[in-house]
Design an enzyme around this catalytic site. Structure first.
Site, PDB file in Angstrom:
ATOM      1  N   GLY A 126     -25.343 -27.871  54.508  1.00 52.57           N
ATOM      2  CA  GLY A 126     -25.388 -29.316  54.761  1.00 52.57           C
ATOM      3  C   GLY A 126     -26.760 -29.930  54.558  1.00 52.57           C
ATOM      4  O   GLY A 126     -26.921 -31.142  54.724  1.00 52.57           O
ATOM      5  N   ASP A 165     -23.585 -24.916  67.041  1.00 49.09           N
ATOM      6  CA  ASP A 165     -23.721 -25.147  65.602  1.00 49.09           C
ATOM      7  C   ASP A 165     -22.744 -24.242  64.869  1.00 49.09           C
ATOM      8  O   ASP A 165     -22.112 -23.363  65.480  1.00 49.09           O
ATOM      9  CB  ASP A 165     -25.161 -24.859  65.174  1.00 49.09           C
ATOM     10  CG  ASP A 165     -25.551 -25.559  63.870  1.00 49.09           C
ATOM     11  OD1 ASP A 165     -24.667 -26.139  63.210  1.00 49.09           O
ATOM     12  OD2 ASP A 165     -26.742 -25.512  63.519  1.00 49.09           O
ATOM     13  N   GLU A 212     -32.114 -27.572  61.970  1.00 45.73           N
ATOM     14  CA  GLU A 212     -31.251 -26.624  62.677  1.00 45.73           C
ATOM     15  C   GLU A 212     -32.059 -25.437  63.192  1.00 45.73           C
ATOM     16  O   GLU A 212     -31.856 -24.986  64.325  1.00 45.73           O
ATOM     17  CB  GLU A 212     -30.135 -26.155  61.742  1.00 45.73           C
ATOM     18  CG  GLU A 212     -29.107 -27.227  61.448  1.00 45.73           C
ATOM     19  CD  GLU A 212     -28.114 -26.832  60.373  1.00 45.73           C
ATOM     20  OE1 GLU A 212     -27.092 -27.521  60.239  1.00 45.73           O
ATOM     21  OE2 GLU A 212     -28.349 -25.832  59.662  1.00 45.73           O
TER      22      GLU A 212
END
Length: 251
Positions: free
Chosen positions: A134, A118, A140
């Site tokens: 984002g 990531d 995440e």
């Protein structure tokens, strides 16, 4: 089964086939929506990420342009070596690009990631992070918490002496809790709160989970701030990643 459409008769099968072809065209024509900054550096790190991919791996796939470049390198390796891997994406955007590149998808219902890659918005000397520009911060963080190994790809512009230097903390909020969360964040020391506006639609950004995003500035980000923010009723997640197990790869 068939449907009469004027003088034309369309069978259920042919309608389904046409729909699938249309979807394939849409995915085939997908392109990254913005300029990729420091593409050369990101490409070098993307190649390092691709080198780590082994047959049978389940990959946690983050969000952003750096992840996209890494996916291109991984797809190339899959095709060259005939690898069988699966990806668990953290956003709709990355899911679509996996489909375009022929990378099979799975979910956390079925698999846990062997490792994750990531990006990040900021990284401090202790490898604490700010993420979430984002809008995929919850997924995440869930993916990072589920993965035993986490590679974070950044360039020099993301390295800071103190979190909050260049970016606020994204905070995902259940819409009806907006005013309550605003009040509680101010009690924690937030000196600036902005409901993040969208660029491609009217109104605010809607996260991957259908929630809203605050961008919160704090004069000081202490080690317990992540826990304190998360304890507010109505907060789904924050973009603070304090004391997570990450390995930083510089582009």
């Amino acid at each position: 089964m068939s449907y009469k459409c004027g003088l034309q008769v369309i069978t259920h099968h042919s309608l389904f086939t046409r729909t699938m072809n249309w979807q394939s065209d849409i995915i085939k024509d997908l392109a990254w929506s913005d300029t990729i900054i420091n593409l050369e550096g990101k490409q070098k790190v993307a190649d390092k990420i691709a080198e780590k991919v082994k047959d049978g791996d389940v990959l946690g796939v983050g969000s952003g342009s750096t992840v996209y470049v890494a996916l291109l390198a991984i797809a190339k390796k899959i095709k060259k070596e005939g690898l069988n891997i699966k990806a668990i994406p953290t956003s709709v955007e990355i899911s679509l690009f996996c489909s375009k590149l022929g990378i099979p998808l799975t979910t956390l219902y079925e698999n846990r990631p062997d490792w994750l890659f990531d990006g990040a918005d900021e990284v401090d000397p202790k490898h604490n992070l700010i993420k979430g520009r984002g809008g995929a911060l919850f997924k995440e963080k869930l993916m990072m918490s589920s993965s035993p190994v986490n590679y974070i790809i950044v360039d020099d512009s993301k390295l800071v002496d103190k979190l909050g230097t260049n970016f606020p903390i994204p905070i995902e909020v259940f819409p009806e809790a907006l005013l309550h969360v605003e009040e509680e964040l101010k009690k924690l020391g937030a000196n600036s709160l902005l409901l993040r506006p969208a660029k491609g639609k009217d109104g605010p950004v809607i996260t991957e989970n259908g929630n809203l995003l605050f961008d919160a500035h704090f004069d000081e980000i202490k080690d317990d701030l992540e826990v304190k923010i998360k304890s507010i009723t109505g907060v789904i997640e924050s973009g603070l990643f304090i004391n997570y197990n990450v390995e930083i790869l510089k582009a």
